[in-house]
Scaffold this motif. Sequence first.
Motif, PDB file in Angstrom:
ATOM      1  N   TRP A  71       0.763  -1.216   0.032  1.00  0.00           N
ATOM      2  CA  TRP A  71      -0.064   0.024  -0.153  1.00  0.00           C
ATOM      3  C   TRP A  71       0.900   1.205   0.006  1.00  0.00           C
ATOM      4  O   TRP A  71       1.890   1.428   0.741  1.00  0.00           O
ATOM      5  CB  TRP A  71      -0.939  -0.124   1.121  1.00  0.00           C
ATOM      6  CG  TRP A  71      -1.581   1.078   1.318  1.00  0.00           C
ATOM      7  CD1 TRP A  71      -1.483   2.135   2.251  1.00  0.00           C
ATOM      8  CD2 TRP A  71      -2.829   1.616   0.606  1.00  0.00           C
ATOM      9  NE1 TRP A  71      -2.192   3.270   2.209  1.00  0.00           N
ATOM     10  CE2 TRP A  71      -3.181   3.023   1.014  1.00  0.00           C
ATOM     11  CE3 TRP A  71      -3.499   1.083  -0.428  1.00  0.00           C
ATOM     12  CZ2 TRP A  71      -4.355   3.562   0.672  1.00  0.00           C
ATOM     13  CZ3 TRP A  71      -4.796   1.985  -0.766  1.00  0.00           C
ATOM     14  CH2 TRP A  71      -5.004   3.189  -0.370  1.00  0.00           C
ATOM     15  N   ARG A  72       0.772   2.163  -0.803  1.00  0.00           N
ATOM     16  CA  ARG A  72       1.253   3.366  -1.121  1.00  0.00           C
ATOM     17  C   ARG A  72       0.471   4.764  -1.015  1.00  0.00           C
ATOM     18  O   ARG A  72      -0.470   4.916  -1.740  1.00  0.00           O
ATOM     19  CB  ARG A  72       2.154   3.479  -2.295  1.00  0.00           C
ATOM     20  CG  ARG A  72       3.091   4.825  -2.718  1.00  0.00           C
ATOM     21  CD  ARG A  72       3.544   5.166  -3.778  1.00  0.00           C
ATOM     22  NE  ARG A  72       2.762   5.344  -4.652  1.00  0.00           N
ATOM     23  CZ  ARG A  72       2.184   6.575  -4.881  1.00  0.00           C
ATOM     24  NH1 ARG A  72       3.094   7.574  -4.456  1.00  0.00           N
ATOM     25  NH2 ARG A  72       1.572   6.868  -5.868  1.00  0.00           N
ATOM     26  N   ASN A 110      -8.310   5.022 -12.080  1.00  0.00           N
ATOM     27  CA  ASN A 110      -7.764   3.993 -11.076  1.00  0.00           C
ATOM     28  C   ASN A 110      -7.184   4.382  -9.859  1.00  0.00           C
ATOM     29  O   ASN A 110      -6.744   3.674  -8.856  1.00  0.00           O
ATOM     30  CB  ASN A 110      -6.658   3.188 -11.799  1.00  0.00           C
ATOM     31  CG  ASN A 110      -5.450   3.884 -12.066  1.00  0.00           C
ATOM     32  OD1 ASN A 110      -5.609   4.645 -12.694  1.00  0.00           O
ATOM     33  ND2 ASN A 110      -4.277   3.279 -11.952  1.00  0.00           N
ATOM     34  N   ARG A 111      -7.483   5.630  -9.717  1.00  0.00           N
ATOM     35  CA  ARG A 111      -6.715   6.165  -8.276  1.00  0.00           C
ATOM     36  C   ARG A 111      -7.909   7.049  -7.519  1.00  0.00           C
ATOM     37  O   ARG A 111      -8.629   7.771  -7.929  1.00  0.00           O
ATOM     38  CB  ARG A 111      -5.906   7.446  -8.588  1.00  0.00           C
ATOM     39  CG  ARG A 111      -4.666   6.897  -9.317  1.00  0.00           C
ATOM     40  CD  ARG A 111      -3.465   7.681  -9.060  1.00  0.00           C
ATOM     41  NE  ARG A 111      -2.321   6.989  -9.691  1.00  0.00           N
ATOM     42  CZ  ARG A 111      -0.990   7.586  -9.404  1.00  0.00           C
ATOM     43  NH1 ARG A 111      -0.810   8.502  -8.919  1.00  0.00           N
ATOM     44  NH2 ARG A 111       0.170   6.904 -10.076  1.00  0.00           N
ATOM     45  N   TYR A 112      -8.023   6.483  -6.146  1.00  0.00           N
ATOM     46  CA  TYR A 112      -9.334   7.014  -5.464  1.00  0.00           C
ATOM     47  C   TYR A 112      -8.509   7.014  -3.932  1.00  0.00           C
ATOM     48  O   TYR A 112      -7.711   6.217  -3.557  1.00  0.00           O
ATOM     49  CB  TYR A 112     -10.323   5.894  -5.405  1.00  0.00           C
ATOM     50  CG  TYR A 112     -10.784   5.480  -6.769  1.00  0.00           C
ATOM     51  CD1 TYR A 112     -11.939   6.403  -7.314  1.00  0.00           C
ATOM     52  CD2 TYR A 112     -10.267   4.633  -7.716  1.00  0.00           C
ATOM     53  CE1 TYR A 112     -12.465   6.137  -8.751  1.00  0.00           C
ATOM     54  CE2 TYR A 112     -10.692   4.279  -8.804  1.00  0.00           C
ATOM     55  CZ  TYR A 112     -11.794   4.942  -9.390  1.00  0.00           C
ATOM     56  OH  TYR A 112     -12.175   4.776 -10.951  1.00  0.00           O
ATOM     57  N   GLY A 113      -9.513   7.766  -3.095  1.00  0.00           N
ATOM     58  CA  GLY A 113      -9.134   7.686  -1.655  1.00  0.00           C
ATOM     59  C   GLY A 113      -7.716   8.360  -1.457  1.00  0.00           C
ATOM     60  O   GLY A 113      -7.405   9.191  -2.273  1.00  0.00           O
ATOM     61  N   TRP A 151      -2.870   0.653  -4.130  1.00  0.00           N
ATOM     62  CA  TRP A 151      -1.860  -0.564  -4.225  1.00  0.00           C
ATOM     63  C   TRP A 151      -1.233  -0.541  -5.367  1.00  0.00           C
ATOM     64  O   TRP A 151      -1.491  -0.506  -6.324  1.00  0.00           O
ATOM     65  CB  TRP A 151      -2.686  -1.815  -4.053  1.00  0.00           C
ATOM     66  CG  TRP A 151      -3.522  -1.937  -2.752  1.00  0.00           C
ATOM     67  CD1 TRP A 151      -4.823  -1.616  -2.639  1.00  0.00           C
ATOM     68  CD2 TRP A 151      -2.774  -2.566  -1.656  1.00  0.00           C
ATOM     69  NE1 TRP A 151      -4.967  -2.025  -0.924  1.00  0.00           N
ATOM     70  CE2 TRP A 151      -3.870  -2.652  -0.449  1.00  0.00           C
ATOM     71  CE3 TRP A 151      -1.685  -3.277  -1.383  1.00  0.00           C
ATOM     72  CZ2 TRP A 151      -3.418  -3.143   0.792  1.00  0.00           C
ATOM     73  CZ3 TRP A 151      -1.436  -3.961   0.221  1.00  0.00           C
ATOM     74  CH2 TRP A 151      -2.544  -3.903   0.915  1.00  0.00           C
ATOM     75  N   VAL A 152       0.436  -0.957  -5.173  1.00  0.00           N
ATOM     76  CA  VAL A 152       1.415  -0.850  -6.273  1.00  0.00           C
ATOM     77  C   VAL A 152       2.067  -2.149  -6.004  1.00  0.00           C
ATOM     78  O   VAL A 152       1.968  -2.855  -5.195  1.00  0.00           O
ATOM     79  CB  VAL A 152       2.083   0.355  -6.028  1.00  0.00           C
ATOM     80  CG1 VAL A 152       1.470   1.607  -6.348  1.00  0.00           C
ATOM     81  CG2 VAL A 152       2.835   0.324  -4.722  1.00  0.00           C
ATOM     82  N   ILE A 153       2.657  -2.436  -7.129  1.00  0.00           N
ATOM     83  CA  ILE A 153       3.546  -3.468  -7.332  1.00  0.00           C
ATOM     84  C   ILE A 153       4.619  -3.487  -6.138  1.00  0.00           C
ATOM     85  O   ILE A 153       5.420  -2.092  -6.412  1.00  0.00           O
ATOM     86  CB  ILE A 153       4.055  -4.009  -8.608  1.00  0.00           C
ATOM     87  CG1 ILE A 153       2.921  -4.371  -9.446  1.00  0.00           C
ATOM     88  CG2 ILE A 153       5.041  -5.146  -8.378  1.00  0.00           C
ATOM     89  CD1 ILE A 153       3.144  -4.484 -11.005  1.00  0.00           C
ATOM     90  N   LYS A 154       5.155  -4.190  -5.422  1.00  0.00           N
ATOM     91  CA  LYS A 154       6.134  -4.056  -4.473  1.00  0.00           C
ATOM     92  C   LYS A 154       7.478  -3.628  -5.116  1.00  0.00           C
ATOM     93  O   LYS A 154       7.742  -4.300  -5.941  1.00  0.00           O
ATOM     94  CB  LYS A 154       6.549  -5.224  -3.584  1.00  0.00           C
ATOM     95  CG  LYS A 154       7.242  -4.975  -2.500  1.00  0.00           C
ATOM     96  CD  LYS A 154       6.918  -6.200  -1.162  1.00  0.00           C
ATOM     97  CE  LYS A 154       7.831  -5.579   0.136  1.00  0.00           C
ATOM     98  NZ  LYS A 154       7.822  -6.951   0.897  1.00  0.00           N
ATOM     99  N   SER A 173       6.637   1.968  -8.292  1.00  0.00           N
ATOM    100  CA  SER A 173       5.311   2.795  -8.242  1.00  0.00           C
ATOM    101  C   SER A 173       4.184   2.526  -9.325  1.00  0.00           C
ATOM    102  O   SER A 173       3.265   3.056  -9.278  1.00  0.00           O
ATOM    103  CB  SER A 173       5.868   4.351  -8.452  1.00  0.00           C
ATOM    104  OG  SER A 173       6.481   4.444  -9.976  1.00  0.00           O
ATOM    105  N   GLN A 174       4.329   1.271  -9.898  1.00  0.00           N
ATOM    106  CA  GLN A 174       3.068   0.816 -10.754  1.00  0.00           C
ATOM    107  C   GLN A 174       2.066   0.438 -10.043  1.00  0.00           C
ATOM    108  O   GLN A 174       2.107  -0.548  -9.159  1.00  0.00           O
ATOM    109  CB  GLN A 174       3.813  -0.286 -11.697  1.00  0.00           C
ATOM    110  CG  GLN A 174       2.616  -0.534 -12.620  1.00  0.00           C
ATOM    111  CD  GLN A 174       3.166  -1.802 -13.533  1.00  0.00           C
ATOM    112  OE1 GLN A 174       4.511  -2.060 -13.655  1.00  0.00           O
ATOM    113  NE2 GLN A 174       2.612  -2.313 -14.517  1.00  0.00           N
ATOM    114  N   CYS A 175       0.916   0.963 -10.042  1.00  0.00           N
ATOM    115  CA  CYS A 175      -0.325   0.675  -9.396  1.00  0.00           C
ATOM    116  C   CYS A 175      -0.951  -0.664 -10.035  1.00  0.00           C
ATOM    117  O   CYS A 175      -0.919  -0.854 -11.317  1.00  0.00           O
ATOM    118  CB  CYS A 175      -1.244   1.645  -9.362  1.00  0.00           C
ATOM    119  SG  CYS A 175      -1.789   2.273 -11.200  1.00  0.00           S
ATOM    120  N   VAL A 176      -1.632  -1.334  -9.369  1.00  0.00           N
ATOM    121  CA  VAL A 176      -2.382  -2.257  -9.768  1.00  0.00           C
ATOM    122  C   VAL A 176      -3.470  -1.853 -10.599  1.00  0.00           C
ATOM    123  O   VAL A 176      -4.212  -0.860 -10.152  1.00  0.00           O
ATOM    124  CB  VAL A 176      -2.894  -3.343  -8.616  1.00  0.00           C
ATOM    125  CG1 VAL A 176      -1.775  -4.086  -7.813  1.00  0.00           C
ATOM    126  CG2 VAL A 176      -3.962  -2.614  -7.669  1.00  0.00           C
TER     127      VAL A 176
END
Length: 268
Positions: free
Chosen positions: A172-173, A225-228, A232-235, A238-241
């Motif tokens: 989580w980022r 795809n960005r909220y709140g 969540w990103v790939i560990k 900085s690439q988001c799921v």
Amino acid sequence: MGEKRKSQPKEESAKKARSQKHSSKDSAGKEAATAELGLSAIPYPKPVSGSSFAECTAKVTVTLAPVYSCDHWAGIHEALNNMLLHYVPQVRGVVLAYSKVKLRSDTALMFFDSPYGQLEVSARLLLWRPIAGMALKGQINVQSPDHIGMLLWDTFNASIPASLIPKDKYEWRPFNDDEIAARALPSTNQSEATGDGNGDDADVAMTGQGESDADVPASPFTSGNRYGSGEWVIKGTSQCVGSDGSLEFVVVDVIRANEVLSVTGALR
């Protein structure tokens, strides 16, 4: 007697060596099993191939009100319409559509002093019937440290709890202050983007002339795809799921609340 006393320490040391050898083998086996399962073992169900949509021909008992005594087909269609988008236990799925309705009896049954008649019909039903193990794809509508919420086919809800997100692959980022400010800019400057209110700018906005959508750079902080407060990103990156707003997951459980189905999934 003296010889026996001298042999006891040798036997005890041999037993200790054998026990240590077995314990080291057991610990090595446990470590290998843990490595295979990963850092956060998730109980993925057995994979299931096929579609979550299904068709079946079902026998349905329709209850007709007295008002439909002269037009039983109107009562039949009303009863079938009330089944749409509801979970029906008899067919183990959510009814999406029906067709090929046929009467199974020429007469309706009436019991005791009830004015309602019961008529048996058959219909071809289109069902949504998800099963644990299926791979589905949904549109992300919310992300939080606790879960990822999605919408399937703009109709059904799906959720991936944090416990079913592999922590060795994803993390989580939270958004920083600059990202939160950038996400708020388009809504505050909406009037500037559509013109200052004069006729020329209004005509350009209505006819679509001038700059095209391809010429205007899209803000990465306002994508679907960005909220709140984060994502969540790939560990390690900085690439988001679900970079395109959609996310594929495995169905772990199907929850039925009254006549509504919702899906709990897990990331792979």
